[in-house]
Design a protein around this motif. Structure first.
Motif, mmCIF file in Angstrom:
data_model
loop_
_atom_site.group_PDB
_atom_site.id
_atom_site.type_symbol
_atom_site.label_atom_id
_atom_site.label_comp_id
_atom_site.label_asym_id
_atom_site.label_seq_id
_atom_site.Cartn_x
_atom_site.Cartn_y
_atom_site.Cartn_z
ATOM 1 N N ASP A 197 62.755 93.012 54.356
ATOM 2 C CA ASP A 197 61.681 93.026 53.365
ATOM 3 C C ASP A 197 60.633 91.953 53.641
ATOM 4 O O ASP A 197 59.437 92.173 53.428
ATOM 5 N N ASP A 198 61.080 90.792 54.139
ATOM 6 C CA ASP A 198 60.120 89.697 54.352
ATOM 7 C C ASP A 198 59.186 89.933 55.537
ATOM 8 O O ASP A 198 58.265 89.148 55.775
ATOM 9 N N LYS A 199 59.405 91.019 56.275
ATOM 10 C CA LYS A 199 58.507 91.357 57.384
ATOM 11 C C LYS A 199 57.487 92.425 56.988
ATOM 12 O O LYS A 199 56.620 92.789 57.785
ATOM 13 N N LEU A 200 57.596 92.940 55.771
ATOM 14 C CA LEU A 200 56.733 94.026 55.320
ATOM 15 C C LEU A 200 55.925 93.614 54.094
ATOM 16 O O LEU A 200 56.441 92.947 53.199
ATOM 17 N N ARG A 201 54.668 94.032 54.059
ATOM 18 C CA ARG A 201 53.818 93.808 52.891
ATOM 19 C C ARG A 201 52.985 95.061 52.624
ATOM 20 O O ARG A 201 52.429 95.654 53.559
ATOM 21 N N ILE A 202 52.909 95.448 51.386
ATOM 22 C CA ILE A 202 51.929 96.446 50.966
ATOM 23 C C ILE A 202 50.670 95.648 50.657
ATOM 24 O O ILE A 202 50.691 94.738 49.831
ATOM 25 N N THR A 203 49.600 95.974 51.348
ATOM 26 C CA THR A 203 48.404 95.124 51.317
ATOM 27 C C THR A 203 47.196 95.854 50.745
ATOM 28 O O THR A 203 46.786 96.904 51.251
ATOM 29 N N TYR A 204 46.649 95.273 49.683
ATOM 30 C CA TYR A 204 45.425 95.791 49.075
ATOM 31 C C TYR A 204 44.245 95.218 49.853
ATOM 32 O O TYR A 204 44.149 93.996 50.050
ATOM 33 N N VAL A 205 43.352 96.080 50.308
ATOM 34 C CA VAL A 205 42.213 95.665 51.127
ATOM 35 C C VAL A 205 40.940 96.336 50.620
ATOM 36 O O VAL A 205 40.982 97.274 49.822
ATOM 37 N N THR A 206 39.806 95.841 51.111
ATOM 38 C CA THR A 206 38.559 96.592 50.962
ATOM 39 C C THR A 206 38.254 97.199 52.329
ATOM 40 O O THR A 206 38.400 96.538 53.356
ATOM 41 N N TYR A 207 37.872 98.451 52.323
ATOM 42 C CA TYR A 207 37.622 99.203 53.546
ATOM 43 C C TYR A 207 36.131 99.455 53.691
ATOM 44 O O TYR A 207 35.497 100.039 52.811
ATOM 45 N N SER A 208 35.564 98.970 54.808
ATOM 46 C CA SER A 208 34.141 99.170 55.085
ATOM 47 C C SER A 208 33.986 100.453 55.899
ATOM 48 O O SER A 208 34.235 100.473 57.113
ATOM 49 N N LYS A 209 33.591 101.507 55.221
ATOM 50 C CA LYS A 209 33.433 102.801 55.877
ATOM 51 C C LYS A 209 32.162 102.823 56.706
ATOM 52 O O LYS A 209 31.123 102.290 56.300
ATOM 53 N N ALA A 210 32.247 103.403 57.884
ATOM 54 C CA ALA A 210 31.079 103.475 58.775
ATOM 55 C C ALA A 210 29.929 104.206 58.093
ATOM 56 O O ALA A 210 30.133 105.193 57.368
ATOM 57 N N ASN A 211 28.723 103.708 58.295
ATOM 58 C CA ASN A 211 27.500 104.313 57.756
ATOM 59 C C ASN A 211 27.469 104.341 56.223
ATOM 60 O O ASN A 211 26.892 105.235 55.618
ATOM 61 N N SER A 212 28.158 103.379 55.615
ATOM 62 C CA SER A 212 28.142 103.279 54.157
ATOM 63 C C SER A 212 27.827 101.837 53.756
ATOM 64 O O SER A 212 28.292 100.894 54.384
ATOM 65 N N ARG A 213 27.047 101.679 52.691
ATOM 66 C CA ARG A 213 26.705 100.335 52.212
ATOM 67 C C ARG A 213 27.773 99.784 51.267
ATOM 68 O O ARG A 213 27.730 98.626 50.885
ATOM 69 N N PHE A 214 28.715 100.634 50.900
ATOM 70 C CA PHE A 214 29.690 100.245 49.891
ATOM 71 C C PHE A 214 31.104 100.137 50.469
ATOM 72 O O PHE A 214 31.516 100.968 51.274
ATOM 73 N N ASP A 215 31.808 99.104 50.043
ATOM 74 C CA ASP A 215 33.209 98.949 50.434
ATOM 75 C C ASP A 215 34.086 99.770 49.489
ATOM 76 O O ASP A 215 33.766 99.947 48.314
ATOM 77 N N GLN A 216 35.190 100.231 50.023
ATOM 78 C CA GLN A 216 36.095 101.094 49.273
ATOM 79 C C GLN A 216 37.447 100.408 49.093
ATOM 80 O O GLN A 216 37.983 99.821 50.035
ATOM 81 N N ALA A 217 38.003 100.462 47.882
ATOM 82 C CA ALA A 217 39.342 99.922 47.647
ATOM 83 C C ALA A 217 40.342 100.770 48.418
ATOM 84 O O ALA A 217 40.269 102.001 48.429
ATOM 85 N N HIS A 218 41.286 100.113 49.072
ATOM 86 C CA HIS A 218 42.229 100.829 49.932
ATOM 87 C C HIS A 218 43.544 100.058 49.986
ATOM 88 O O HIS A 218 43.599 98.866 49.645
ATOM 89 N N MET A 219 44.613 100.719 50.396
ATOM 90 C CA MET A 219 45.908 100.062 50.528
ATOM 91 C C MET A 219 46.576 100.504 51.819
ATOM 92 O O MET A 219 46.539 101.688 52.177
ATOM 93 N N VAL A 220 47.183 99.548 52.514
ATOM 94 C CA VAL A 220 47.876 99.828 53.776
ATOM 95 C C VAL A 220 49.220 99.105 53.753
ATOM 96 O O VAL A 220 49.486 98.284 52.869
ATOM 97 N N LEU A 221 50.050 99.403 54.731
ATOM 98 C CA LEU A 221 51.287 98.651 54.926
ATOM 99 C C LEU A 221 51.101 97.752 56.134
ATOM 100 O O LEU A 221 50.499 98.165 57.137
ATOM 101 N N THR A 222 51.591 96.517 56.044
ATOM 102 C CA THR A 222 51.499 95.604 57.180
ATOM 103 C C THR A 222 52.892 95.108 57.566
ATOM 104 O O THR A 222 53.743 94.892 56.706
ATOM 105 N N TYR A 223 53.084 94.944 58.873
ATOM 106 C CA TYR A 223 54.363 94.472 59.415
ATOM 107 C C TYR A 223 54.129 93.170 60.172
ATOM 108 O O TYR A 223 53.258 93.087 61.040
ATOM 109 N N TYR A 224 54.925 92.125 59.837
ATOM 110 C CA TYR A 224 54.852 90.819 60.486
ATOM 111 C C TYR A 224 56.126 90.598 61.306
ATOM 112 O O TYR A 224 57.217 90.566 60.733
#
Length: 213
Positions: free
Chosen positions: A123-150
């Motif tokens: 469990d200590d190697k995994l994080r569910i990560t809330y990010v802002t996603y900068s979509k190409a050709n867009s002026r607005f960032d989008q709320a997004h979530m990914v999984l990260t492994y350390y």
């Protein structure tokens, strides 16, 4: 009597094949039957495919476990919570995600997280990560979530994402800006350099999610 015996002898090999094909390794047969009853035969097939992927991944390297789980769930359909659940925000369990065959970004991340935990990733190697996603050709960032492994504390994590589906180090994803991350035991806030643990995971959505397992 002899005729009946002959029929049984003839059928046994085929019955054995049927039993073997129906065997599951990572989910209880009763739960599988319940999923089919609630969501239908397509859901049962999806869960059986997940079960096969999990069984095949057990003895794989960590990298292959990450890839197999990432690839499997990224095949499911993206659908917003409002369209799918008629709610503004809903964190689905992996069974709900596979059962309905659709979900949004947090559902992908959650399903990958619990699948990798089941495959022995700590469990200590995994994080569910809330990010802002900068979509190409867009002026607005989008709320997004990914999984990260350390692979170790303080290391640059590997990102498991449903938008960019290839496994990449976080440094190769300038389109993602971390805001906060969490797992079953903790909550971290992103900073300009690194991150800071801010305590236990007391997120309301997480508690609601865990109540449905």
């Amino acid at each position: 009597m002899k005729k009946m015996l002959f029929i049984l002898i003839f059928l046994i090999p085929f019955l054995s094949l049927f039993v073997t094909a129906s065997k599951t390794f990572n989910i209880d047969p009763a739960q599988l039957a319940s999923i089919e009853n609630k969501y239908g035969s397509s859901a049962k097939k999806r869960v059986e495919m997940w079960d096969s992927m999990m069984e095949a991944s057990k003895n794989e390297s960590v990298l292959n476990k990450l890839k197999n789980v990432n690839d499997f769930f990224n095949r499911l359909t993206y659908k917003t919570d409002l369209a799918h659940w008629k709610k503004k925000d809903y964190w689905a369990t992996p069974v709900e995600f596979m059962g309905t065959g659709a979900g949004d970004c947090e559902d992908y991340a959650i399903a990958k997280y619990f699948s990798l935990i089941k495959l022995g990733i700590p469990d200590d190697k995994l994080r569910i990560t809330y990010v802002t996603y900068s979509k190409a050709n867009s002026r607005f960032d989008q709320a997004h979530m990914v999984l990260t492994y350390y692979h170790q504390a303080g290391a640059i994590p590997v990102v498991l994402d449903n938008i960019n589906e290839s496994l990449q180090l976080a440094t190769k994803r300038p389109d993602l800006k971390p805001v906060y991350s969490f797992n079953a035991t903790g909550l971290w806030q992103a900073q300009t350099k690194g991150e800071k643990r801010i305590g236990a995971n007391n997120l309301k959505s997480w508690k609601d999610l865990m109540s449905r397992f």
